[in-house]
Design a protein around this motif. Structure first.
Motif, PDB file in Angstrom:
ATOM      1  N   ALA A   1      83.069 -20.857  -4.703  1.00  0.00           N
ATOM      2  CA  ALA A   1      82.454 -22.136  -4.342  1.00  0.00           C
ATOM      3  C   ALA A   1      81.874 -22.068  -2.936  1.00  0.00           C
ATOM      4  O   ALA A   1      80.764 -22.550  -2.680  1.00  0.00           O
ATOM      5  CB  ALA A   1      83.501 -23.249  -4.427  1.00  0.00           C
ATOM      6  N   VAL A   2      82.625 -21.442  -2.036  1.00  0.00           N
ATOM      7  CA  VAL A   2      82.171 -21.343  -0.647  1.00  0.00           C
ATOM      8  C   VAL A   2      80.896 -20.506  -0.558  1.00  0.00           C
ATOM      9  O   VAL A   2      79.952 -20.850   0.152  1.00  0.00           O
ATOM     10  CB  VAL A   2      83.292 -20.729   0.221  1.00  0.00           C
ATOM     11  CG1 VAL A   2      82.755 -20.314   1.573  1.00  0.00           C
ATOM     12  CG2 VAL A   2      84.433 -21.720   0.378  1.00  0.00           C
ATOM     13  N   ILE A   3      80.866 -19.417  -1.337  1.00  0.00           N
ATOM     14  CA  ILE A   3      79.678 -18.560  -1.283  1.00  0.00           C
ATOM     15  C   ILE A   3      78.464 -19.282  -1.872  1.00  0.00           C
ATOM     16  O   ILE A   3      77.352 -19.171  -1.354  1.00  0.00           O
ATOM     17  CB  ILE A   3      79.952 -17.231  -2.004  1.00  0.00           C
ATOM     18  CG1 ILE A   3      81.044 -16.468  -1.256  1.00  0.00           C
ATOM     19  CG2 ILE A   3      78.691 -16.398  -2.060  1.00  0.00           C
ATOM     20  CD1 ILE A   3      81.481 -15.206  -1.918  1.00  0.00           C
ATOM     21  N   LEU A   4      78.692 -20.056  -2.938  1.00  0.00           N
ATOM     22  CA  LEU A   4      77.583 -20.853  -3.479  1.00  0.00           C
ATOM     23  C   LEU A   4      77.076 -21.833  -2.427  1.00  0.00           C
ATOM     24  O   LEU A   4      75.866 -22.019  -2.253  1.00  0.00           O
ATOM     25  CB  LEU A   4      78.030 -21.622  -4.725  1.00  0.00           C
ATOM     26  CG  LEU A   4      78.177 -20.830  -6.013  1.00  0.00           C
ATOM     27  CD1 LEU A   4      78.633 -21.749  -7.131  1.00  0.00           C
ATOM     28  CD2 LEU A   4      76.868 -20.163  -6.382  1.00  0.00           C
ATOM     29  N   GLY A   5      78.014 -22.464  -1.706  1.00  0.00           N
ATOM     30  CA  GLY A   5      77.636 -23.387  -0.633  1.00  0.00           C
ATOM     31  C   GLY A   5      76.878 -22.658   0.459  1.00  0.00           C
ATOM     32  O   GLY A   5      75.856 -23.145   0.960  1.00  0.00           O
ATOM     33  N   LEU A   6      77.356 -21.461   0.796  1.00  0.00           N
ATOM     34  CA  LEU A   6      76.679 -20.658   1.820  1.00  0.00           C
ATOM     35  C   LEU A   6      75.253 -20.343   1.389  1.00  0.00           C
ATOM     36  O   LEU A   6      74.306 -20.449   2.174  1.00  0.00           O
ATOM     37  CB  LEU A   6      77.468 -19.372   2.069  1.00  0.00           C
ATOM     38  CG  LEU A   6      76.892 -18.396   3.095  1.00  0.00           C
ATOM     39  CD1 LEU A   6      76.793 -19.059   4.462  1.00  0.00           C
ATOM     40  CD2 LEU A   6      77.732 -17.133   3.197  1.00  0.00           C
TER      41      LEU A   6
ATOM     42  N   LEU B   1      73.693 -29.718   7.330  1.00  0.00           N
ATOM     43  CA  LEU B   1      73.968 -28.727   6.278  1.00  0.00           C
ATOM     44  C   LEU B   1      75.364 -28.917   5.697  1.00  0.00           C
ATOM     45  O   LEU B   1      75.561 -28.810   4.479  1.00  0.00           O
ATOM     46  CB  LEU B   1      73.836 -27.308   6.839  1.00  0.00           C
ATOM     47  CG  LEU B   1      72.424 -26.759   6.981  1.00  0.00           C
ATOM     48  CD1 LEU B   1      72.462 -25.386   7.636  1.00  0.00           C
ATOM     49  CD2 LEU B   1      71.767 -26.664   5.603  1.00  0.00           C
ATOM     50  N   ALA B   2      76.327 -29.199   6.572  1.00  0.00           N
ATOM     51  CA  ALA B   2      77.705 -29.390   6.098  1.00  0.00           C
ATOM     52  C   ALA B   2      77.752 -30.534   5.089  1.00  0.00           C
ATOM     53  O   ALA B   2      78.383 -30.420   4.034  1.00  0.00           O
ATOM     54  CB  ALA B   2      78.635 -29.676   7.279  1.00  0.00           C
ATOM     55  N   ILE B   3      77.056 -31.638   5.408  1.00  0.00           N
ATOM     56  CA  ILE B   3      77.037 -32.769   4.474  1.00  0.00           C
ATOM     57  C   ILE B   3      76.363 -32.359   3.163  1.00  0.00           C
ATOM     58  O   ILE B   3      76.810 -32.720   2.084  1.00  0.00           O
ATOM     59  CB  ILE B   3      76.297 -33.970   5.105  1.00  0.00           C
ATOM     60  CG1 ILE B   3      77.060 -34.470   6.328  1.00  0.00           C
ATOM     61  CG2 ILE B   3      76.117 -35.093   4.088  1.00  0.00           C
ATOM     62  CD1 ILE B   3      76.305 -35.515   7.141  1.00  0.00           C
ATOM     63  N   MET B   4      75.297 -31.558   3.281  1.00  0.00           N
ATOM     64  CA  MET B   4      74.540 -31.202   2.083  1.00  0.00           C
ATOM     65  C   MET B   4      75.284 -30.236   1.161  1.00  0.00           C
ATOM     66  O   MET B   4      75.101 -30.263  -0.058  1.00  0.00           O
ATOM     67  CB  MET B   4      73.186 -30.616   2.470  1.00  0.00           C
ATOM     68  CG  MET B   4      72.284 -31.631   3.153  1.00  0.00           C
ATOM     69  SD  MET B   4      70.695 -30.945   3.641  1.00  0.00           S
ATOM     70  CE  MET B   4      69.872 -30.868   2.063  1.00  0.00           C
ATOM     71  N   ILE B   5      76.108 -29.342   1.751  1.00  0.00           N
ATOM     72  CA  ILE B   5      76.788 -28.369   0.883  1.00  0.00           C
ATOM     73  C   ILE B   5      78.166 -28.864   0.449  1.00  0.00           C
ATOM     74  O   ILE B   5      78.787 -28.269  -0.433  1.00  0.00           O
ATOM     75  CB  ILE B   5      76.920 -26.973   1.531  1.00  0.00           C
ATOM     76  CG1 ILE B   5      77.783 -27.038   2.793  1.00  0.00           C
ATOM     77  CG2 ILE B   5      75.550 -26.403   1.819  1.00  0.00           C
ATOM     78  CD1 ILE B   5      78.015 -25.657   3.403  1.00  0.00           C
ATOM     79  N   LEU B   6      78.641 -29.949   1.051  1.00  0.00           N
ATOM     80  CA  LEU B   6      79.953 -30.482   0.676  1.00  0.00           C
ATOM     81  C   LEU B   6      80.072 -30.759  -0.835  1.00  0.00           C
ATOM     82  O   LEU B   6      81.051 -30.343  -1.457  1.00  0.00           O
ATOM     83  CB  LEU B   6      80.249 -31.754   1.478  1.00  0.00           C
ATOM     84  CG  LEU B   6      81.595 -32.407   1.167  1.00  0.00           C
ATOM     85  CD1 LEU B   6      82.722 -31.658   1.859  1.00  0.00           C
ATOM     86  CD2 LEU B   6      81.613 -33.867   1.576  1.00  0.00           C
ATOM     87  N   PRO B   7      79.075 -31.406  -1.450  1.00  0.00           N
ATOM     88  CA  PRO B   7      79.206 -31.663  -2.893  1.00  0.00           C
ATOM     89  C   PRO B   7      79.282 -30.385  -3.715  1.00  0.00           C
ATOM     90  O   PRO B   7      80.035 -30.319  -4.693  1.00  0.00           O
ATOM     91  CB  PRO B   7      77.937 -32.442  -3.236  1.00  0.00           C
ATOM     92  CG  PRO B   7      77.440 -32.986  -1.947  1.00  0.00           C
ATOM     93  CD  PRO B   7      77.856 -32.020  -0.895  1.00  0.00           C
ATOM     94  N   THR B   8      78.527 -29.356  -3.311  1.00  0.00           N
ATOM     95  CA  THR B   8      78.577 -28.078  -4.039  1.00  0.00           C
ATOM     96  C   THR B   8      79.985 -27.508  -3.997  1.00  0.00           C
ATOM     97  O   THR B   8      80.568 -27.149  -5.028  1.00  0.00           O
ATOM     98  CB  THR B   8      77.601 -27.064  -3.403  1.00  0.00           C
ATOM     99  OG1 THR B   8      76.325 -27.676  -3.280  1.00  0.00           O
ATOM    100  CG2 THR B   8      77.499 -25.806  -4.236  1.00  0.00           C
ATOM    101  N   ILE B   9      80.534 -27.419  -2.785  1.00  0.00           N
ATOM    102  CA  ILE B   9      81.875 -26.839  -2.636  1.00  0.00           C
ATOM    103  C   ILE B   9      82.894 -27.694  -3.388  1.00  0.00           C
ATOM    104  O   ILE B   9      83.756 -27.175  -4.109  1.00  0.00           O
ATOM    105  CB  ILE B   9      82.238 -26.725  -1.140  1.00  0.00           C
ATOM    106  CG1 ILE B   9      81.298 -25.717  -0.469  1.00  0.00           C
ATOM    107  CG2 ILE B   9      83.692 -26.309  -0.960  1.00  0.00           C
ATOM    108  CD1 ILE B   9      81.585 -25.508   0.995  1.00  0.00           C
ATOM    109  N   THR B  10      82.776 -29.014  -3.248  1.00  0.00           N
ATOM    110  CA  THR B  10      83.726 -29.903  -3.902  1.00  0.00           C
ATOM    111  C   THR B  10      83.680 -29.760  -5.423  1.00  0.00           C
ATOM    112  O   THR B  10      84.713 -29.597  -6.076  1.00  0.00           O
ATOM    113  CB  THR B  10      83.422 -31.373  -3.533  1.00  0.00           C
ATOM    114  OG1 THR B  10      83.534 -31.509  -2.124  1.00  0.00           O
ATOM    115  CG2 THR B  10      84.400 -32.314  -4.196  1.00  0.00           C
TER     116      THR B  10
END
Lengths: 295, 327, 252
Positions: B237-242, B184-193
């Motif tokens: 950004a973090v909430i979108l990733g969440l 999940l961390a790998i998958m949401i990294l681009p969103t947060i970035t």
């Protein structure tokens, strides 16, 4: 003034050594993170390519699956199925997305325009599995069985905000003068929109469609309870149909090595399709913007 | 804006003529059509909520709030409590955030401030392409490559070093909450970035210039001006990733082990709301069972809906900060 | 501060040609000239803010206390600490008034509350802002009026006790009342600092500066200094025809 003597800032040392060191360390860390962030992508693509290429053959694209243990067999049914299901999604999402984008663009500051933009954002944040349940509830349940139609419907709902947003972003880039010029010539609003705005924003529409397809073509979760799967070629959209991502999922969680191999090869086909479309969309936009001289 | 048309002029005055002119002119039908499409977007959001609500009536009537607070999930005895799945979802998502936030912000800083011009666009594109990799491919790679090569060895190390911590209780499984969190961390990294980078790029140049002119090093500018001023945008950004992590289905289903294990260990298999729905929906044989799964979908829907609304508001606020005048 | 033989290039285009300029201590040097002649570019080479301009390079020397600020042993961070800058548009941080002024000293590692309080008060007094803001130091710097914001930026710059302060058309975004306050302030600042001010407003240069440098573009469209000297002489007895044309309004 306070009683204590005010220190001379000029006399305070700069601590340049320490500050430079912190600077270098932190900047190096961010650079290393940026490199690290690319590793999974490279790793995934390289591994899928290496594993997938081992079993790729012309018949893999045309054959239907064979029982485990029997040589050969392919994913022709899933390729056709994905094309049909994604096609249905496009038929629904593209016209609605474009029309809604024009409305949202024209009414950006009106309450309804704001509500629609907000809904678009909300819609794009809803997990795809929920879209699957939605499609199940409004298509599968009344119909009584799984179908390509329900799968296409689920994907359309996922695709809609993508098409809408990219189209609108591109509409926003169309110079005001262009539309005002058309209106001043006495063209009705809708002709302005369709004949002047839309062609100018065509790159946004095309990008939106490509990005949308690249997103939904890889969706496996909603397929589980909509298009479901079908080991044979099928053209009847009211019947269950195989898709590429769902095939990968089913093969990957099966206990057979043979199917795992096929999962990798199917993943190669899917990833080439999805990443290729995604990259093409980006390049196309960049090229269009440059050609129009807006960027 | 009346465009004179011969046909319209001739029949001026008669009702049918006026209708035809109106129709030929075409503005109103066109506007009605696009307004309808716009409203449809809103209708779909409302309809999703309504359908989930309508199709989860049986378990809601039978269990009420106990559905959210009990732990027994037994389709045979028709007992449905969603607590382990809710906890599993929150646990894996939060752990993924802990890993992805610093990395995502670091990458965003690099992309917005440090990368040389020639590297900026290609690197940004590569990271965004990571977001385009289908979830099922992440799952496949996670199951056959990432778990044996990374997660299992890491789990063994953590277990042998910290076996006294309940989080790292053995035995060490491959498919586990740890595996799901890392994927999940790998998958949401681009969103947060991507969102954080855009927030960074929105900082007016005059702000960074002010810091540099006072003798700030680049890192001091970043740490004292760029990041503090972007905090609410980063939070968005973090909430979108969440939101993405909470709803992620297929990849998690493939690597988490799908077992409502009640231990605290990250090295044990787990279960999330989304992976439960994906796993059991097509096997659900009776109406209450199906509806219980749909009710889990309803819970997920409400959570992601709220998170997205909050995130959007935060990101919007950043965009308005400097144009709005006062802080 | 002395500028010696400075050339500045954007890519292959020479934007500034062979500039020599002296900034004596406790004097205000005004740089005037038509827009696009490279005044701001020149100013930004004096504290190496020009380092941020992509694909640019410069040659020549800028001496601060006899040391070339472009020399290999000099740290740019230290240069900017010693040469402060005030920008065209007020750009306070979206922080409190207090934190705006304390920003620089904090960066140097000054953490003692008493020390910071003293520096903030001294700087705000120095920028003639103390009386207006002393009871609302916790309020946002962005809540002040434009003129107050610009004086806050001046306070932020003098909190570092620089040797030279560079001002890039500091009053161009302000109304006449705020402008006259800034001009009064500059005369006071001259007691403690050397000041270089870029302005397109000749009356302003005449009112406040000790020396004036007139810049213009040459036939290759590159900026250079036509004439420099005591302000009074430049405006009453220009030696160059170009200067005379400009100050009498026969040009640009």
């Amino acid at each position: 003034m306070s009683e204590r003597e005010i220190i001379s800032v000029r006399a305070v040392p700069s601590h340049l050594g320490r500050r430079r060191l912190v600077n270098t360390i932190m900047l190096t860390i961010t650079g290393a993170l940026a490199v690290a962030a690319v590793i999974p992508l490279v790793w995934i693509v390289a591994h899928v390519a290496a594993e997938g290429a081992r079993f790729i053959s012309p018949t893999f694209f045309t054959d239907v699956p064979k029982p485990v243990g029997i040589e050969g067999g392919g994913i022709g049914n899933a390729i056709v199925g994905s094309a049909i299901v994604v096609g249905i999604a496009c038929l629904i999402a593209v016209p609605v997305g474009i029309a809604a984008a024009i409305y949202s663009h024209d009414n950006a500051t009106r309450p309804l325009g704001i509500v629609i933009r907000f809904s678009t954002d909300v819609l794009s944040g809803i997990p795809s599995i929920i879209m699957g349940i939605f499609a199940y509830a409004v298509v599968v349940v009344p119909q009584g069985h799984f179908s390509a139609l329900s799968g296409g419907f689920a994907l359309a709902v996922i695709m809609l905000p993508i098409v809408l947003r990219t189209t609108e972003e591109m509409l926003n880039l169309v110079p005001r003068s262009l539309r005002e010029g058309a209106l001043a010539l006495g063209a009705p609003r809708w002709r302005t929109s369709l004949r002047v705005l839309l062609p100018a924003a065509m790159s946004g529409v095309v990008t939106g469609i490509m990005l949308g397809i690249s997103r939904v073509a890889g969706e496996a979760a909603p397929m589980i309870f909509t298009a479901f799967g079908n080991p044979f070629y099928a053209a009847d959209v009211t019947q269950p149909m195989a898709t590429l991502p769902h095939t990968i999922f089913v093969y990957a969680i099966s206990p057979y090595k043979d199917l795992h191999d096929k999962a990798w090869t199917t993943a190669l086909v899917l990833i080439v399709l999805v990443l290729g479309l995604n990259l093409a969309a980006r390049l196309f936009t960049r090229w269009r913007l440059k050609k129009m001289g807006w960027k | 804006m009346q465009s004179p048309r011969p046909s319209g002029l001739k029949s001026l005055g008669s009702t049918t003529g006026r209708f035809r002119r109106w129709w030929n002119h075409g503005d109103l039908p066109f506007r009605a059509a696009i307004a309808l499409a716009g409203i449809l977007v809103l209708v779909i959001v409302l309809a999703i909520g309504r359908e989930l609500w309508a199709h989860s009536i049986l378990p809601r009537e039978k269990f009420g709030l106990a559905f959210l607070t009990t732990s027994t999930w037994d389709p045979v005895r028709q007992q449905f409590g969603a607590l382990p799945f809710i906890i599993g979802t929150i646990e894996t998502s939060v752990l993924a955030l802990i890993m992805a936030i610093p990395a995502g912000i670091g990458v965003a800083i690099f992309l917005a401030e440090l990368a040389p011009d020639w590297l900026r666009a290609p690197l940004g594109t590569l990271i965004e392409l990571l977001a385009a990799v289908p979830s099922v491919v992440f799952g496949l790679w996670g199951l056959f490559v990432f778990i044996p090569d990374v997660v299992k060895p890491l789990g063994n190390t953590l277990h042998s070093a910290f076996s006294f911590v309940p989080l790292f209780d053995g035995p060490v499984y491959g498919p586990s909450r740890l595996a799901a969190s890392m994927i999940l961390a790998i998958m949401i990294l681009p969103t947060i970035t991507a969102v954080t980078r855009d927030v960074f790029l929105a900082l007016p140049r005059t702000q960074s210039e002010a810091a540099f002119a006072l003798g700030a090093t680049r890192w001091e500018m970043i740490a004292r001006v760029l990041v503090p001023q972007s905090l609410s945008g980063i939070l968005g950004a973090v909430i979108l990733g969440l939101g993405r992590a909470l709803g992620e289905t297929i990849a998690v289903t493939m690597v988490i082990g799908n077992n409502p294990d009640l231990s605290a260990s990250l090295l044990h298999p787990g279960y999330t709301m989304a992976s439960l729905i994906a796993n059991e929906f097509s096997e659900a044989t009776n109406e209450t069972y199906v509806q219980a799964l749909i009710e889990i979908g309803l819970v997920l829907f409400v959570i992601t809906l709220l998170l997205n609304m909050i995130a959007r508001l935060l990101v919007w606020r950043v965009a308005r900060r400097f144009t709005g005048g006062t802080a | 501060m002395q500028v010696r033989g400075l050339n500045f290039y954007y890519g292959n285009v020479r934007a500034i040609t062979d500039v020599n300029l002296d900034v004596p201590e406790h004097r205000i040097v005004a740089i005037i000239g038509p827009s696009g002649c490279g005044k701001s570019t020149l100013l930004r080479t004096l504290n190496r803010m020009s380092d941020f301009v992509r694909r640019s390079r410069m040659d020549g020397e800028v001496l601060l206390d006899g040391e070339n600020i472009y020399g290999t042993t000099v740290d740019v961070v230290d240069v900017r600490r010693r040469v402060g800058m005030v920008f065209q548009r007020p750009n306070p941080f979206p922080k409190s008034i207090y934190e705006n002024v304390a920003f620089g000293p904090r960066m140097l590692g000054i953490r003692n509350r008493g020390d910071l309080d003293g520096i903030v008060e001294r700087s705000l007094r120095g920028a003639a802002l103390w009386n207006e803001v002393c009871d609302k130091l916790k309020e946002s710097g962005l809540a002040l009026s434009g003129g107050q914001q610009q004086r806050l930026c001046i306070a932020r710059a003098i909190a570092m006790e620089p040797e030279v302060i560079l001002m890039d058309e500091p009053a161009s975004a302000l109304d006449p009342v705020a402008t006259s306050k800034i001009e009064d302030l500059m005369r006071e600042l001259r007691e403690s600092y050397s000041i270089v001010i870029v302005t397109h407003n000749m009356q302003q240069a005449m009112r406040i500066s000790d020396d004036t440098a007139f810049m213009n573009v040459n036939s290759q469209r590159s900026g250079h200094i036509v004439e420099v000297g005591p302000t009074k002489r430049i405006f009453t007895d220009p030696q160059q025809k170009e200067t005379e044309d400009y100050i009498t309004g026969r040009f640009g």
